[in-house]
Motif scaffolding. Structure first.
Motif, PDB file in Angstrom:
ATOM      1  N   GLN A   1       1.263  -0.967  -8.405  1.00  0.00           N
ATOM      2  CA  GLN A   1       0.283  -0.556  -9.406  1.00  0.00           C
ATOM      3  C   GLN A   1       0.863  -0.693 -10.817  1.00  0.00           C
ATOM      4  O   GLN A   1       0.204  -1.190 -11.733  1.00  0.00           O
ATOM      5  CB  GLN A   1      -0.111   0.890  -9.118  1.00  0.00           C
ATOM      6  CG  GLN A   1      -1.070   1.525 -10.102  1.00  0.00           C
ATOM      7  CD  GLN A   1      -1.355   2.965  -9.721  1.00  0.00           C
ATOM      8  OE1 GLN A   1      -1.810   3.252  -8.619  1.00  0.00           O
ATOM      9  NE2 GLN A   1      -1.043   3.879 -10.627  1.00  0.00           N
TER      10      GLN A   1
ATOM     11  N   GLN B   1      -0.829   6.905   2.224  1.00  0.00           N
ATOM     12  CA  GLN B   1      -2.283   6.734   2.218  1.00  0.00           C
ATOM     13  C   GLN B   1      -2.643   5.352   2.768  1.00  0.00           C
ATOM     14  O   GLN B   1      -3.369   4.593   2.138  1.00  0.00           O
ATOM     15  CB  GLN B   1      -2.843   6.893   0.795  1.00  0.00           C
ATOM     16  CG  GLN B   1      -2.592   8.261   0.184  1.00  0.00           C
ATOM     17  CD  GLN B   1      -3.302   8.414  -1.151  1.00  0.00           C
ATOM     18  OE1 GLN B   1      -4.500   8.173  -1.268  1.00  0.00           O
ATOM     19  NE2 GLN B   1      -2.560   8.817  -2.169  1.00  0.00           N
ATOM     20  N   THR B   2      -2.117   5.067   3.937  1.00  0.00           N
ATOM     21  CA  THR B   2      -2.366   3.771   4.569  1.00  0.00           C
ATOM     22  C   THR B   2      -2.658   3.984   6.043  1.00  0.00           C
ATOM     23  O   THR B   2      -1.963   4.743   6.714  1.00  0.00           O
ATOM     24  CB  THR B   2      -1.151   2.839   4.423  1.00  0.00           C
ATOM     25  OG1 THR B   2      -0.875   2.637   3.045  1.00  0.00           O
ATOM     26  CG2 THR B   2      -1.415   1.492   5.079  1.00  0.00           C
TER      27      THR B   2
ATOM     28  N   LEU C   1       0.815  -1.204   0.000  1.00  0.00           N
ATOM     29  CA  LEU C   1       0.000   0.000   0.000  1.00  0.00           C
ATOM     30  C   LEU C   1       0.855   1.263   0.000  1.00  0.00           C
ATOM     31  O   LEU C   1       2.020   1.253   0.406  1.00  0.00           O
ATOM     32  CB  LEU C   1      -0.936  -0.005   1.211  1.00  0.00           C
ATOM     33  CG  LEU C   1      -1.884  -1.218   1.319  1.00  0.00           C
ATOM     34  CD1 LEU C   1      -2.794  -1.061   2.535  1.00  0.00           C
ATOM     35  CD2 LEU C   1      -2.696  -1.401   0.050  1.00  0.00           C
ATOM     36  N   HIS C   2       0.230   2.337  -0.461  1.00  0.00           N
ATOM     37  CA  HIS C   2       0.893   3.643  -0.561  1.00  0.00           C
ATOM     38  C   HIS C   2       1.343   4.104   0.822  1.00  0.00           C
ATOM     39  O   HIS C   2       0.531   4.142   1.758  1.00  0.00           O
ATOM     40  CB  HIS C   2      -0.087   4.640  -1.166  1.00  0.00           C
ATOM     41  CG  HIS C   2       0.547   5.918  -1.616  1.00  0.00           C
ATOM     42  ND1 HIS C   2       1.169   6.792  -0.753  1.00  0.00           N
ATOM     43  CD2 HIS C   2       0.665   6.473  -2.851  1.00  0.00           C
ATOM     44  CE1 HIS C   2       1.623   7.824  -1.417  1.00  0.00           C
ATOM     45  NE2 HIS C   2       1.328   7.660  -2.708  1.00  0.00           N
TER      46      HIS C   2
ATOM     47  N   HIS D   1       0.084   0.546  -3.670  1.00  0.00           N
ATOM     48  CA  HIS D   1       1.386   1.188  -3.824  1.00  0.00           C
ATOM     49  C   HIS D   1       1.657   1.482  -5.302  1.00  0.00           C
ATOM     50  O   HIS D   1       1.371   0.647  -6.173  1.00  0.00           O
ATOM     51  CB  HIS D   1       2.467   0.255  -3.280  1.00  0.00           C
ATOM     52  CG  HIS D   1       3.775   0.930  -3.026  1.00  0.00           C
ATOM     53  ND1 HIS D   1       4.594   1.385  -4.041  1.00  0.00           N
ATOM     54  CD2 HIS D   1       4.419   1.239  -1.858  1.00  0.00           C
ATOM     55  CE1 HIS D   1       5.661   1.928  -3.524  1.00  0.00           C
ATOM     56  NE2 HIS D   1       5.581   1.861  -2.188  1.00  0.00           N
ATOM     57  N   PRO D   2       2.189   2.670  -5.604  1.00  0.00           N
ATOM     58  CA  PRO D   2       2.446   3.014  -7.013  1.00  0.00           C
ATOM     59  C   PRO D   2       3.333   2.006  -7.740  1.00  0.00           C
ATOM     60  O   PRO D   2       3.104   1.699  -8.917  1.00  0.00           O
ATOM     61  CB  PRO D   2       3.131   4.384  -6.914  1.00  0.00           C
ATOM     62  CG  PRO D   2       2.651   4.949  -5.614  1.00  0.00           C
ATOM     63  CD  PRO D   2       2.489   3.789  -4.694  1.00  0.00           C
TER      64      PRO D   2
ATOM     65  N   ALA E   1      -4.400   2.864  -0.227  1.00  0.00           N
ATOM     66  CA  ALA E   1      -4.288   2.844  -1.691  1.00  0.00           C
ATOM     67  C   ALA E   1      -3.194   1.863  -2.110  1.00  0.00           C
ATOM     68  O   ALA E   1      -2.202   1.682  -1.403  1.00  0.00           O
ATOM     69  CB  ALA E   1      -3.966   4.241  -2.214  1.00  0.00           C
TER      70      ALA E   1
ATOM     71  N   ASP F   1      -4.687   4.397 -11.724  1.00  0.00           N
ATOM     72  CA  ASP F   1      -4.624   5.137 -10.462  1.00  0.00           C
ATOM     73  C   ASP F   1      -5.950   5.015  -9.715  1.00  0.00           C
ATOM     74  O   ASP F   1      -7.009   4.791 -10.312  1.00  0.00           O
ATOM     75  CB  ASP F   1      -4.344   6.620 -10.722  1.00  0.00           C
ATOM     76  CG  ASP F   1      -2.927   6.830 -11.252  1.00  0.00           C
ATOM     77  OD1 ASP F   1      -2.063   5.995 -10.953  1.00  0.00           O
ATOM     78  OD2 ASP F   1      -2.712   7.814 -11.984  1.00  0.00           O
TER      79      ASP F   1
END
Length: 792
Positions: free
Chosen positions: A668, A646-647, A642-643, A664-665, A662, A675
């Motif tokens: 992703q 934003q976790t 996860l981001h 993780h980029p 969210a 996104d």
């Protein structure tokens, strides 16, 4: 499995038609998938012989044949383009006027200027097989001029049965005949196999090193065979109709015994065996080239048939090419064995293989059948390829199964089948099925299970056998009569159904994904956990047990996005499997995923995308279903999938129960996700707790609200601020909420302004300003002292 009706009727021939045979087998639990004629509809086709052949004068690929077999006796000229056409060959000959499948009528014709009076046929042209490489080569002793349908008994039906894994005993003509005989009370003509006397004394030593996997192994040396001999036409036809291509006499005989009795067998070239035979497990560095010329690297634990120097075959699966019977073979070593189904199950699939032998050994082969099959195969081989047989060498281990003993009670028949069966009828059915009644008592019977019935081990299995043969359609229809108490519901617990309905009301859809996941994807979500690997995975991308429900939800998201779904809300409940010191922990879990617009497409505003707070809001609403939302809290957290910004970890009374955030980029990008994908995963046990409802009298006195704007450090979690206020604002604080957050001009860049609404109410009187001011001053002083807060 395919079997021809004519072969089945050689064993048992009740006076019933084909459709009745099909119906009886299906009702007995042996489902018939399809029936089809052995050959297409044709007339006027006879056995022909090419007497002479010469090249067509105007076509390189055509030849002119003089063919015998015409009903009038004269030679007939036929132009043929088959590559295997040659003088002396006997093949199907469609005379002028014959009708072939598809209503194709044979007429006189000219091919490149040469007249042709008929047609030489292949299997596919007569719809009698799949071999389309040339003419159908008939036996050298086929009677020229004989009607082909009568000669090959082509007025026959192929019956394709779908055998369930528990009925491996029916993977043979003998097994199907046994069932059909029991149903019709008709005698079964068993193969009479006499022991073959040893003509030579040659033997090979046999050692069973893997006694748990191989309980019985028999071997026999046969010397002086004619490997070029051709198996008889009746054998080739039975194999062909069962879907097996005739190869050579030795292989044909072993395949025939496999289909007839259900015992897989294999023959080795004796000259290629070094020393003796050893049944053992493979080492990690061994290799074997199989009969299909595929070289495989053997996995440790694979059961092998080996000699003193090398592996010879994968036990119960496929033989090796190096020890195979070839054109120069003079002596063979014939094997027949019993392998533990567990030792064979899944092994073939691990190597991308599936053979007739593995199909049977995985389901269980009669552990008393090996010797009879050896004698039967020897008898057939000596009759086809000749030679002299040696004595049978046999090794038996302590792990050989023994007959199961099962008690069948009369009262259980009544309660289980709702009928009262006559004692004689019960004994008759069981006896005809091969069961041995050891003792009869007032209560019932003591029954010994036959060696071929691996699926019978308890009383309920015997009830099923009685129901099958008695007839499911004859059993009475009866509604169960039972008093059922209503299950009590504890108010301190809530049901999973209630949580599901809550998420569905918030436009989520429930999915059910596999508990098996791709090892690579599992590691992307939980890299620090070593998952449980499956010994026999369905496929390579389902090789481990899931340690999180998130991989399944993300895969479902990708599936939906690939099908133009732009707004996705999914949830799943199930177990995750996390290895630990005390074994594998199976944790009931609820997980969800949100992606796309906040609202569905509409005429006002459908552009806003979901963010972290939308996902967190869904989780908060879920936590509040049980009325104990105050027991849960959120704190900034980290998770490898996860981001990092934003976790949030989800806590229940300071115990972490899950996470929301969210994707993780980096992950992703690896998973090719768009996104804005947010997920949550929560331990289900904590969600099922609920607060027992209790009535609180409503106050009839007015509530008073005071708003505060506090400037605090930018890194301070607002939740901590609210917690501090709630502890000091007094017992009459009934509501506390954040209604504004400001960072910008006029505020220290390292600080933020949090606007709070505090609502006070007394249950029995009106609060005055002095009391309210005292509560507010206490709050301000406490947060100023603890967090350095200041009124804005």
């Amino acid at each position: 499995m395919k079997v021809s009706e004519s072969w089945l009727r050689e064993w048992v021939n009740p006076d019933i038609d084909t459709q009745t045979v099909v119906d009886q087998l299906t009702m007995a639990g042996i489902e018939v998938d399809a029936t089809e004629p052995v050959a297409g509809a044709f007339t006027g086709v006879v056995v022909g012989e090419i007497v002479s052949i010469e090249q067509h004068p105007d076509a390189d690929k055509l030849r002119v044949c003089q063919v015998a077999g015409h009903p009038e006796g004269e030679l007939v000229q036929v132009v043929c383009g088959a590559p295997n056409a040659r003088a002396g060959l006997k093949a199907p000959f469609a005379t002028v006027g014959a009708k072939l499948p598809g209503d194709f009528k044979i007429k006189k014709a000219k091919l490149r200027g040469v007249e042709s009076f008929g047609m030489l046929c292949g299997q596919t042209e007569l719809e009698a097989g799949d071999d389309d490489e040339g003419l159908w080569e008939l036996a050298v002793d086929a009677p020229v001029g004989a009607d082909l349908r009568e000669y090959l008994n082509l007025d026959d039906t192929l019956i394709e049965v779908d055998i369930t894994p528990n009925r491996g005993d029916c993977l043979s003509v003998r097994g199907l005949a046994r069932e059909l005989g029991v149903i019709n009370r008709h005698p079964v003509s068993e193969v009479v196999t006499q022991p073959v006397s040893a003509q030579v004394d040659d033997t090979l030593p046999i050692t069973i090193a893997a006694s748990g996997a191989c309980s019985r192994y028999l071997g026999r040396v046969i010397r002086g065979i004619d490997v070029n001999a051709t198996s008889p036409l009746w054998m080739q036809e039975k194999l062909r109709r069962a879907g097996l291509r005739p190869i050579d006499a030795v292989v044909d005989v072993t395949n025939y015994v496999l289909l007839e009795l259900g015992q897989p067998m294999h023959a080795f070239d004796l000259a290629k065996i070094d020393g003796g035979i050893t049944v053992r497990e493979a080492s990690a560095d061994e290799k074997l080239t199989l009969l299909d010329e595929q070289e495989i690297e053997l996995k440790q634990g694979t059961l092998l048939i080996a000699d003193n120097a090398k592996p010879l075959a994968m036990a119960g699966i496929m033989g090796g090419l190096e020890s195979a019977v070839g054109k120069s073979t003079q002596d063979i070593f014939l094997e027949s064995a019993y392998f533990n189904p567990i030792a064979i199950a899944g092994r073939a699939r691990n190597y991308g293989l599936h053979t007739d032998s593995s199909h049977r050994f995985e389901r269980g082969v009669d552990y008393d059948l090996a010797r009879q099959a050896m004698e039967r195969a020897t008898e057939l081989l000596l009759g086809v390829v000749g030679g002299q047989s040696g004595p049978i060498t046999e090794q038996v281990s302590d792990s050989l199964p023994a007959a199961n003993k099962v008690e069948l009670r009369k009262a259980r028949i009544v309660s289980g089948l709702s009928i009262e069966m006559d004692d004689a009828a019960v004994a008759d059915i069981l006896s005809r099925l091969g069961f041995v009644i050891d003792a009869t008592t007032v209560e019932g019977w003591q029954v010994s299970v036959p060696s071929w019935r691996f699926d019978v081990s308890i009383e309920a299995d015997l009830l099923e056998e009685l129901a099958r043969i008695y007839g499911y359609n004859r059993l009475p229809t009866k509604v169960p009569d039972q008093s059922m108490a209503i299950k009590s519901h504890t108010e301190s617990r809530q049901t999973l159904s209630r949580l599901r309905h809550h998420l569905i009301a918030r436009r989520y859809q429930e999915v059910v994904t596999y508990s098996f996941v791709d090892p690579k994807m599992g590691a992307q979500f939980e890299p620090d956990i070593d998952p449980v690997a499956l010994q026999n995975p369905i496929s390579a991308d389902m090789g481990v047990m899931r340690t999180s429900l998130l991989p399944g939800l993300v895969s479902a998201l990708r599936h939906n996005i690939n099908r133009q779904q732009g707004r996705v809300r999914l949830f799943e409940t199930g177990q995750k499997f996390v290895p630990g010191a005390n074994g594998v922990a199976q944790t009931p879990t609820l997980a969800g995923l949100v992606f796309g617009p906040v609202a569905g497409e509409n005429w006002t505003d459908s552009d806003a995308k979901v963010d972290f707070f939308d996902a967190k809001g869904d989780v908060e609403s879920l936590l509040a279903v049980g009325g104990n939302g105050a027991d849960f809290s959120f704190k900034a957290d980290v998770h490898p999938a996860l981001h990092p910004g934003q976790t949030a970890g989800v806590f229940c009374r300071d115990e972490k129960i899950g996470v929301v955030g969210a994707i993780h980029p980096a992950l992703q990008d690896e998973l090719d996700l768009p996104d804005g994908v947010f997920v949550f995963e929560l331990a289900l046990q904590s969600l099922l707790e609920a607060k027992v409802p209790a009535f609180t009298p409503l106050s009839k006195f007015p509530a008073v609200r005071r708003d505060l704007a506090l400037v605090v450090d930018r890194t301070l979690a607002v939740d901590d601020l609210l917690s501090a206020i709630g502890q000091t604002a007094g017992e009459h604080l009934i509501d506390l909420k954040v209604f504004d957050l400001y960072m910008g001009k006029g505020i220290d860049p390292h600080r933020k302004s949090v606007a709070l609404g505090l609502t006070f109410q007394h249950p029995s009187r009106t609060l005055n300003d002095e009391e309210i001011n005292g509560y507010v001053d206490t709050v301000v002083n406490h947060v100023t002292e603890k967090y350095g807060a200041a009124l804005r």
